[in-house]
Design an enzyme around this catalytic site. Structure first.
Site, PDB file in Angstrom:
ATOM      1  N   HIS A 360      10.482  41.787  26.308  1.00 11.68           N
ATOM      2  CA  HIS A 360      11.048  41.159  25.936  1.00 11.68           C
ATOM      3  C   HIS A 360      12.143  41.106  26.280  1.00 11.68           C
ATOM      4  O   HIS A 360      13.174  41.323  25.319  1.00 11.68           O
ATOM      5  CB  HIS A 360      10.465  39.838  25.191  1.00 11.68           C
ATOM      6  N   HIS A 402      20.388  35.141  27.676  1.00 14.06           N
ATOM      7  CA  HIS A 402      19.149  34.093  27.387  1.00 14.06           C
ATOM      8  C   HIS A 402      19.296  32.604  27.079  1.00 14.06           C
ATOM      9  O   HIS A 402      19.521  32.024  27.753  1.00 14.06           O
ATOM     10  CB  HIS A 402      18.478  34.864  26.167  1.00 14.06           C
TER      11      HIS A 402
HETATM   12  O1  G3P Z   1       8.707  35.523  28.718  1.00 11.77           O
HETATM   13  C1  G3P Z   1       8.682  33.691  28.448  1.00 11.77           C
HETATM   14  C2  G3P Z   1       9.596  33.916  27.017  1.00 11.77           C
HETATM   15  O2  G3P Z   1      10.638  34.487  27.047  1.00 11.77           O
HETATM   16  C3  G3P Z   1      10.308  32.121  26.746  1.00 11.77           C
HETATM   17  O3  G3P Z   1      10.970  32.904  25.611  1.00 11.77           O
HETATM   18  O4  G3P Z   1      12.593  32.131  25.011  1.00 11.77           O
HETATM   19  O5  G3P Z   1      12.449  34.744  24.988  1.00 11.77           O
HETATM   20  O6  G3P Z   1      13.196  32.955  27.160  1.00 11.77           O
HETATM   21  P1  G3P Z   1      12.085  33.304  25.892  1.00 11.77           P
HETATM   22 CA    CA Z   2      12.183  35.007  28.528  1.00  8.03          CA
END
Ligand code: G3P
Ligand code: CA
Length: 610
Positions: A360, A402
């Site tokens: 992630h 992000h």
């Molecule tokens: O991939 C899904 C996840 O990344 C969504 O949450 O806020 O970390 O982009 P976020």
């Molecule tokens: Ca994401």
């Protein structure tokens, strides 16, 4: 004394023909893997299709197993498997009868004799030989409780049911004990049945069967297999420790547990293959030695010279052509099955069935999120995919970020938005110090830089954080220019955005992000613009049935963002296709531990856990 005689009796007949035995076992196992296994899978697929299913999960297992179609195909499969074992015993019988007389036999002669005897043996003794071979195989398997040496394993769901229900446990124990007792009472017929003209001798042998002998046989059978279990387990442990040692030296302690658990699969597979090549010959040599020692019928051990000369003659052209045709038909028939097995994401081989691990925002626990160094770390941690987020700068360039604002992950003044600065301005920011001074040099990468950095090294989940046509155009350009179709997917919370992308280029795989959810999943299941879904973990826990519904419609189900061990285990249990996590090494460890015995996993964790 007992044991010494036993080992001498088992090993002596292989001495002269060890090379032939190895060639045969490799050949026969390869035939099993290339023909029998895909055929079994073909029957499985057929049973699903006839029942209108595409797959089975825990919840459907009981229904599936009770269906007459399944039972019929299972019976067919058992007969095919037993015939495969009969074939092996007939070939082994040929090697042993030569070995006992200290005669050599070449591989080609062995094939000729065996191929001639198999149809005869099956025709003459059909149910007897098939059921005794099946008994032999199951008796050996029962004693190989360690998953390394065993070929058969109960699905975890069934095993759990048995472990939980006392009566079921008793039934299973009596059933298994019954198989071994039946085997010990009948195994000595096998050497006669696998040879031409041995049928009558097998009948005479029955009268000579005695209680004390059976005790010795039981003792030897247990002793042989317990010692083989110990040898295989010791070998397995040694290989795992060696892998751990080298991972420690070359990659560092943090990698050990994840890689060792992953390696266990490969080691299991290879060792179980090796074990199956060793277990059956040794056990069968033991059975033949019982025949020699306790039920002396020399005429069964070696057929008359005239028969032997006939058996060694080259196969007739018609027979050769028939065999070649049969082999080709099986191989062609199985071609598509083998291709499916090799190409599908969820493998037919349970060892390979595990969720993909998706880092992630890169490996964001070990490096500043959404930077090249975080992507590099994810690659180093051998994740299956790396996920990152994309936004647009003031001058319309796609960059990794992000948040809508820059201040959390760069040194930009508080409140500065990504869309307030040009690419050049954003490039001058420090995107690493907030995480650790060691990353002070890190810049905000462009989407193209990230793609090229990861391309060919790991697959990519590209999340679009803004619904801007310029961003979508850039994604379309990059997919076409760098041919990313097989290695990247586009993610978005915005279903319309995914529809636009799909409409512009239907080859791009889309992943719809689902956070909070109320209402019906059906429109998502049926939406052709959505290839796959990634669901927030709590939402999926509320709706575990989605996994089955989406998979039935060929959509993968991924889950985000899972950083807790218990939740990772739950995700594995729910059979998701991918886990998006900040802790890829831990997720990898959990994903692989499902195929590792709990005790072994605990010992590894104790030794190598952080
Ligand atoms: O991939 C899904 C996840 O990344 C969504 O949450 O806020 O970390 O982009 P976020
Ligand atoms: Ca994401």
């Amino acid at each position: 004394m007992f044991l010494k005689t036993m080992w001498q009796e088992i090993l002596f007949p292989f001495r002269k023909n060890l090379v032939t035995l190895i060639c045969f076992e490799v050949f026969y196992r390869a035939a099993g893997i290339l023909v029998v296994f895909p055929f079994a899978r073909f029957l499985f697929t057929l049973s699903l299709r006839w029942q209108g299913r595409t797959h089975i999960t825990n919840r459907m297992l009981a229904d599936y197993l009770q269906s007459p179609v399944t039972l019929g195909l299972l019976a067919g499969l058992l007969v095919v498997a037993a015939c495969y074992v009969v074939g092996e015993l007939i070939f082994l019988g040929v090697i042993l009868e030569h070995g006992r007389r200290e005669e050599r036999i070449g591989f080609v002669d062995l094939l000729r004799i065996g191929i001639r005897r198999i149809p005869g043996g099956l025709k003459r003794h059909h149910i007897r030989i098939v059921s005794l071979a099946a008994l032999f195989f199951f008796a050996v398997e029962i004693l190989h409780i360690s998953p390394i040496a065993g070929t058969l394993a109960l699905p975890p769901y069934v095993a759990e049911q048995i472990a939980d229900i006392f009566i079921l446990r008793l039934v299973v124990i009596f059933f298994l004990a019954g198989i071994i007792i039946l085997f010990l009472g009948t195994a000595h017929h096998l050497p006669a049945l696998v040879r031409p003209g041995g049928g009558n001798t097998a009948k005479r042998t029955a009268a000579r069967y005695g209680g004390r002998r059976q005790l010795v046989m039981a003792f030897e059978f247990l002793a042989l297999n317990i010692s083989l279990n110990i040898v295989f387990y010791a070998l397995f442990t040694l290989i795992v420790l060696l892998v751990a040692f080298f991972v420690h030296i070359f990659l560092g302690a943090a990698f050990i547990l994840g890689i060792v658990l992953a390696t266990i699969h490969g080691v299991y597979f290879l060792l179980s293959l090796l074990a199956s090549m060793i277990l059956l010959p040794l056990n069968y040599a033991l059975v033949e030695s019982w025949k020699e020692r306790f039920f002396r019928f020399g005429d069964v051990v070696m057929p008359p010279a005239e028969t032997r000369a006939k058996e060694r003659r080259p196969l007739r052209p018609l027979m050769k052509a028939g065999l070649a045709f049969l082999a080709a038909a099986f191989l062609v028939g199985n071609f598509f099955t083998v291709r499916d097995i090799l190409t599908e994401e969820r493998s037919a081989v349970d060892y390979f069935n595990r969720p993909r691990i998706i880092a992630h925002r890169g490996a964001s626990m070990d490096a500043p999120e959404n930077t090249l160094v975080a992507i590099e770390e994810a690659i180093r941690q051998r994740t299956d995919y790396v996920e990152y987020d994309v936004r647009l700068t003031k001058d319309g360039e796609a960059v990794l970020m992000h948040d809508a604002t820059l201040s959390r992950t760069t040194n930009a003044p508080s409140g500065t938005r990504v869309s307030d600065l040009t690419l050049a301005e954003i490039r001058s920011l420090d995107a690493g110090s907030w995480f650790d001074e060691a990353f002070a040099e890190e810049q905000v990468p462009t989407l193209e830089e990230a793609i090229l950095h990861a391309r060919g090294r790991t697959r990519q989940f590209i999340e679009l954080k803004v619904a801007d046509p310029r961003l979508e155009a850039e994604v379309l350009r990059l997919f076409a220019e760098h041919d990313l179709y097989d290695e990247a997917r586009v993610l978005s919370f915005d279903i319309e955005q995914l529809r636009r992308i799909k409409q512009a280029d239907e080859d791009i795989e889309t992943v719809y992000l689902v956070g909070l959810f109320f209402g019906s999943i059906t429109p998502i299941v049926e939406d052709e613009a959505i290839d796959h879904v990634a669901v927030e973990m709590n939402t999926l826990r509320e709706n575990p049935h989605w996994v089955e519904r989406l998979k039935r419609n060929d959509k993968e189900v991924h889950v985000w963002t899972v950083n807790d061990r218990d939740l990772m285990r739950e995700a594995v249990r729910l059979e998701v296709d991918g886990i998006i996590t900040d802790l890829p090494l831990v997720a990898r460890e959990i994903a692989y531990e499902k195929n590792t015995p709990t005790f072994f996993a605990e010992v590894l964790r104790l030794l190598f856990g952080q």
